[in-house]
Motif scaffolding. Structure first.
Motif, PDB file in Angstrom:
ATOM      1  N   PHE A 150       0.826  -1.203   0.000  1.00 16.10           N
ATOM      2  CA  PHE A 150       0.000   0.000   0.000  1.00 16.10           C
ATOM      3  C   PHE A 150       0.863   1.258   0.000  1.00 16.10           C
ATOM      4  CE2 PHE A 150      -3.330   2.935   1.481  1.00 16.10           C
ATOM      5  CZ  PHE A 150      -4.276   2.642   0.510  1.00 16.10           C
ATOM      6  N   ALA A 151       1.983   1.237   0.717  1.00 15.95           N
ATOM      7  CA  ALA A 151       2.883   2.400   0.726  1.00 15.95           C
ATOM      8  C   ALA A 151       3.397   2.693  -0.679  1.00 15.95           C
ATOM      9  CB  ALA A 151       4.050   2.158   1.688  1.00 15.95           C
ATOM     10  N   VAL A 152       3.758   1.644  -1.423  1.00 12.82           N
ATOM     11  CA  VAL A 152       4.251   1.831  -2.787  1.00 12.82           C
ATOM     12  C   VAL A 152       3.148   2.366  -3.692  1.00 12.82           C
ATOM     13  CG1 VAL A 152       5.041   0.563  -4.832  1.00 12.82           C
ATOM     14  CG2 VAL A 152       6.167   0.233  -2.653  1.00 12.82           C
ATOM     15  N   THR A 153       1.928   1.853  -3.563  1.00 11.69           N
ATOM     16  CA  THR A 153       0.843   2.351  -4.425  1.00 11.69           C
ATOM     17  C   THR A 153       0.562   3.821  -4.141  1.00 11.69           C
ATOM     18  OG1 THR A 153      -0.986   1.701  -2.942  1.00 11.69           O
ATOM     19  CG2 THR A 153      -0.283   0.087  -4.595  1.00 11.69           C
ATOM     20  N   ARG A 154       0.594   4.190  -2.879  1.00 13.79           N
ATOM     21  CA  ARG A 154       0.327   5.593  -2.522  1.00 13.79           C
ATOM     22  C   ARG A 154       1.420   6.524  -3.043  1.00 13.79           C
ATOM     23  NH1 ARG A 154      -4.286   6.649   0.821  1.00 13.79           N
ATOM     24  NH2 ARG A 154      -3.336   8.677   0.681  1.00 13.79           N
ATOM     25  N   THR A 155       2.684   6.139  -2.895  1.00  9.30           N
ATOM     26  CA  THR A 155       3.768   7.015  -3.351  1.00  9.30           C
ATOM     27  C   THR A 155       3.806   7.089  -4.876  1.00  9.30           C
ATOM     28  OG1 THR A 155       5.401   5.241  -3.152  1.00  9.30           O
ATOM     29  CG2 THR A 155       5.193   6.736  -1.290  1.00  9.30           C
ATOM     30  N   TYR A 156       3.525   5.984  -5.553  1.00  6.84           N
ATOM     31  CA  TYR A 156       3.494   5.966  -7.019  1.00  6.84           C
ATOM     32  C   TYR A 156       2.398   6.908  -7.530  1.00  6.84           C
ATOM     33  CZ  TYR A 156       3.479   3.911 -11.742  1.00  6.84           C
ATOM     34  OH  TYR A 156       3.555   3.702 -13.095  1.00  6.84           O
ATOM     35  N   THR A 157       1.215   6.796  -6.947  1.00  5.48           N
ATOM     36  CA  THR A 157       0.093   7.642  -7.355  1.00  5.48           C
ATOM     37  C   THR A 157       0.370   9.108  -7.026  1.00  5.48           C
ATOM     38  OG1 THR A 157      -1.462   5.836  -7.053  1.00  5.48           O
ATOM     39  CG2 THR A 157      -2.380   8.046  -7.061  1.00  5.48           C
ATOM     40  N   ALA A 164     -12.851   7.309  -6.142  1.00  6.43           N
ATOM     41  CA  ALA A 164     -12.772   5.885  -5.794  1.00  6.43           C
ATOM     42  C   ALA A 164     -11.359   5.314  -5.959  1.00  6.43           C
ATOM     43  CB  ALA A 164     -13.756   5.094  -6.658  1.00  6.43           C
ATOM     44  N   HIS A 165     -10.388   6.169  -6.230  1.00  7.42           N
ATOM     45  CA  HIS A 165      -9.035   5.687  -6.507  1.00  7.42           C
ATOM     46  C   HIS A 165      -8.419   4.945  -5.311  1.00  7.42           C
ATOM     47  CE1 HIS A 165      -5.366   5.352  -8.782  1.00  7.42           C
ATOM     48  NE2 HIS A 165      -4.685   5.909  -7.798  1.00  7.42           N
ATOM     49  N   ASP A 166      -8.533   5.509  -4.121  1.00  9.11           N
ATOM     50  CA  ASP A 166      -7.956   4.841  -2.955  1.00  9.11           C
ATOM     51  C   ASP A 166      -8.604   3.484  -2.722  1.00  9.11           C
ATOM     52  OD1 ASP A 166      -6.095   6.807  -2.467  1.00  9.11           O
ATOM     53  OD2 ASP A 166      -7.287   7.807  -0.922  1.00  9.11           O
ATOM     54  N   ARG A 167      -9.889   3.372  -2.980  1.00  5.42           N
ATOM     55  CA  ARG A 167     -10.579   2.083  -2.825  1.00  5.42           C
ATOM     56  C   ARG A 167     -10.034   1.070  -3.833  1.00  5.42           C
ATOM     57  NH1 ARG A 167     -12.218  -2.044  -0.521  1.00  5.42           N
ATOM     58  NH2 ARG A 167     -14.138  -2.998  -1.190  1.00  5.42           N
ATOM     59  N   ARG A 168      -9.828   1.504  -5.070  1.00  3.63           N
ATOM     60  CA  ARG A 168      -9.268   0.595  -6.085  1.00  3.63           C
ATOM     61  C   ARG A 168      -7.856   0.171  -5.707  1.00  3.63           C
ATOM     62  NH1 ARG A 168     -12.303   4.038  -9.377  1.00  3.63           N
ATOM     63  NH2 ARG A 168     -10.525   5.406  -9.690  1.00  3.63           N
ATOM     64  N   LEU A 169      -7.057   1.106  -5.187  1.00  3.96           N
ATOM     65  CA  LEU A 169      -5.708   0.751  -4.742  1.00  3.96           C
ATOM     66  C   LEU A 169      -5.770  -0.277  -3.610  1.00  3.96           C
ATOM     67  CD1 LEU A 169      -3.810   4.178  -4.723  1.00  3.96           C
ATOM     68  CD2 LEU A 169      -3.763   2.384  -6.474  1.00  3.96           C
ATOM     69  N   GLY A 170      -6.699  -0.089  -2.693  1.00  2.00           N
ATOM     70  CA  GLY A 170      -6.870  -1.043  -1.605  1.00  2.00           C
ATOM     71  C   GLY A 170      -7.250  -2.426  -2.115  1.00  2.00           C
ATOM     72  N   LEU A 171      -8.126  -2.478  -3.113  1.00  2.00           N
ATOM     73  CA  LEU A 171      -8.510  -3.770  -3.698  1.00  2.00           C
ATOM     74  C   LEU A 171      -7.313  -4.439  -4.377  1.00  2.00           C
ATOM     75  CD1 LEU A 171     -11.963  -2.778  -5.221  1.00  2.00           C
ATOM     76  CD2 LEU A 171     -11.570  -4.366  -3.318  1.00  2.00           C
ATOM     77  N   LEU A 172      -6.530  -3.654  -5.094  1.00  2.00           N
ATOM     78  CA  LEU A 172      -5.331  -4.186  -5.751  1.00  2.00           C
ATOM     79  C   LEU A 172      -4.375  -4.772  -4.714  1.00  2.00           C
ATOM     80  CD1 LEU A 172      -3.473  -4.524  -8.265  1.00  2.00           C
ATOM     81  CD2 LEU A 172      -2.633  -2.203  -7.773  1.00  2.00           C
ATOM     82  N   VAL A 173      -4.109  -4.017  -3.679  1.00  2.00           N
ATOM     83  CA  VAL A 173      -3.195  -4.468  -2.632  1.00  2.00           C
ATOM     84  C   VAL A 173      -3.747  -5.714  -1.939  1.00  2.00           C
ATOM     85  CG1 VAL A 173      -2.267  -3.852  -0.358  1.00  2.00           C
ATOM     86  CG2 VAL A 173      -2.077  -2.252  -2.272  1.00  2.00           C
ATOM     87  N   LYS A 199      -5.641 -11.268   0.523  1.00  2.00           N
ATOM     88  CA  LYS A 199      -6.893 -11.061   1.249  1.00  2.00           C
ATOM     89  C   LYS A 199      -8.061 -11.214   0.289  1.00  2.00           C
ATOM     90  CE  LYS A 199      -9.445  -7.664   3.909  1.00  2.00           C
ATOM     91  NZ  LYS A 199      -9.513  -6.274   4.311  1.00  2.00           N
ATOM     92  N   GLN A 200      -9.049 -11.978   0.702  1.00  2.00           N
ATOM     93  CA  GLN A 200     -10.233 -12.191  -0.122  1.00  2.00           C
ATOM     94  C   GLN A 200     -11.302 -11.165   0.243  1.00  2.00           C
ATOM     95  OE1 GLN A 200     -10.069 -14.467  -2.600  1.00  2.00           O
ATOM     96  NE2 GLN A 200      -7.975 -14.668  -1.878  1.00  2.00           N
ATOM     97  N   PRO A 201     -12.102 -10.707  -0.727  1.00  2.00           N
ATOM     98  CA  PRO A 201     -13.163  -9.741  -0.429  1.00  2.00           C
ATOM     99  C   PRO A 201     -14.115 -10.310   0.618  1.00  2.00           C
ATOM    100  CG  PRO A 201     -13.045 -10.190  -2.797  1.00  2.00           C
ATOM    101  CD  PRO A 201     -12.089 -11.112  -2.117  1.00  2.00           C
ATOM    102  N   GLY A 202     -14.472  -9.468   1.558  1.00  2.00           N
ATOM    103  CA  GLY A 202     -15.438  -9.861   2.571  1.00  2.00           C
ATOM    104  C   GLY A 202     -14.871 -10.783   3.635  1.00  2.00           C
ATOM    105  N   SER A 203     -13.565 -10.982   3.646  1.00  2.00           N
ATOM    106  CA  SER A 203     -12.977 -11.908   4.614  1.00  2.00           C
ATOM    107  C   SER A 203     -12.777 -11.262   5.977  1.00  2.00           C
ATOM    108  CB  SER A 203     -11.634 -12.440   4.105  1.00  2.00           C
ATOM    109  OG  SER A 203     -10.665 -11.411   4.103  1.00  2.00           O
ATOM    110  N   GLY A 204     -12.886  -9.926   6.018  1.00  2.00           N
ATOM    111  CA  GLY A 204     -12.729  -9.241   7.287  1.00  2.00           C
ATOM    112  C   GLY A 204     -11.285  -9.191   7.768  1.00  2.00           C
TER     113      GLY A 204
END
Length: 173
Positions: free
Chosen positions: A32-39, A117-126, A132-137
């Protein structure tokens, strides 16, 4: 001229994640740190980002003669992806991660994906790369646990000055 700008830009880009992810622990945080700095780099320096990644440049990528700043920039992505891969798959998986990150960033910057919605997409990518599976908590998810069970503990080797050594890994004990 564009090639020189791209090389200098990659040197700048490589420094930012290096400062962001050493403090990040676990699997998800460095990604996530890399995605944030890249963006953030793409938003802050759009003309330079375009010169580096969307303009045609006469630079070798993924080759022995690739300039060091390009290898370093890719190496920072590799360092973030390394905990979720095997040594054998590290290069291709890092290329896939970069392609997805670049696509999301470029489409958002071009107005084709809504910025809100960019941060949400980055979170899904990470999350997908971290297993981590969606909805796994939370947690690693089945994919991450299986990958962890079968991979050798591996990380890219760094030189004394903190740069990554291309194509060389070091086993962790």
């Amino acid at each position: 001229m564009t090639a020189a700008v791209a090389v200098d830009g990659c040197a700048d880009l490589a420094r930012e994640p290096r400062q962001a992810h050493p403090a990040a622990d676990g699997v998800r945080a460095p990604l996530f740190a890399v995605t944030r700095t890249y963006t953030a780099f793409a938003r802050r320096r759009p003309a330079l980002y375009d010169a580096m990644f969307t303009r045609l440049v006469d630079l070798p990528f993924a080759a022995p003669q690739t300039p060091a700043p390009l290898r370093d920039a890719f190496g920072e992505l590799l360092a973030a992806v390394a905990p979720v891969t095997t040594e054998e798959d590290a290069g291709p998986l890092t290329e896939t991660f970069w392609a997805a990150l670049h696509g999301l960033t470029t489409l958002m910057r071009g107005g084709r994906l809504p910025e809100w919605a960019h941060d949400r997409r980055l979170g899904l990518l990470v999350d997908r790369f971290a297993g981590k599976q969606p909805g796994s908590g939370g947690g690693e998810g089945l994919g991450g646990r299986l990958a962890a069970a079968r991979r050798r503990r591996w990380r890219p080797a760094r030189t004394r000055d903190g740069h990554l050594s291309p194509g060389q890994g070091a086993a962790r004990g």
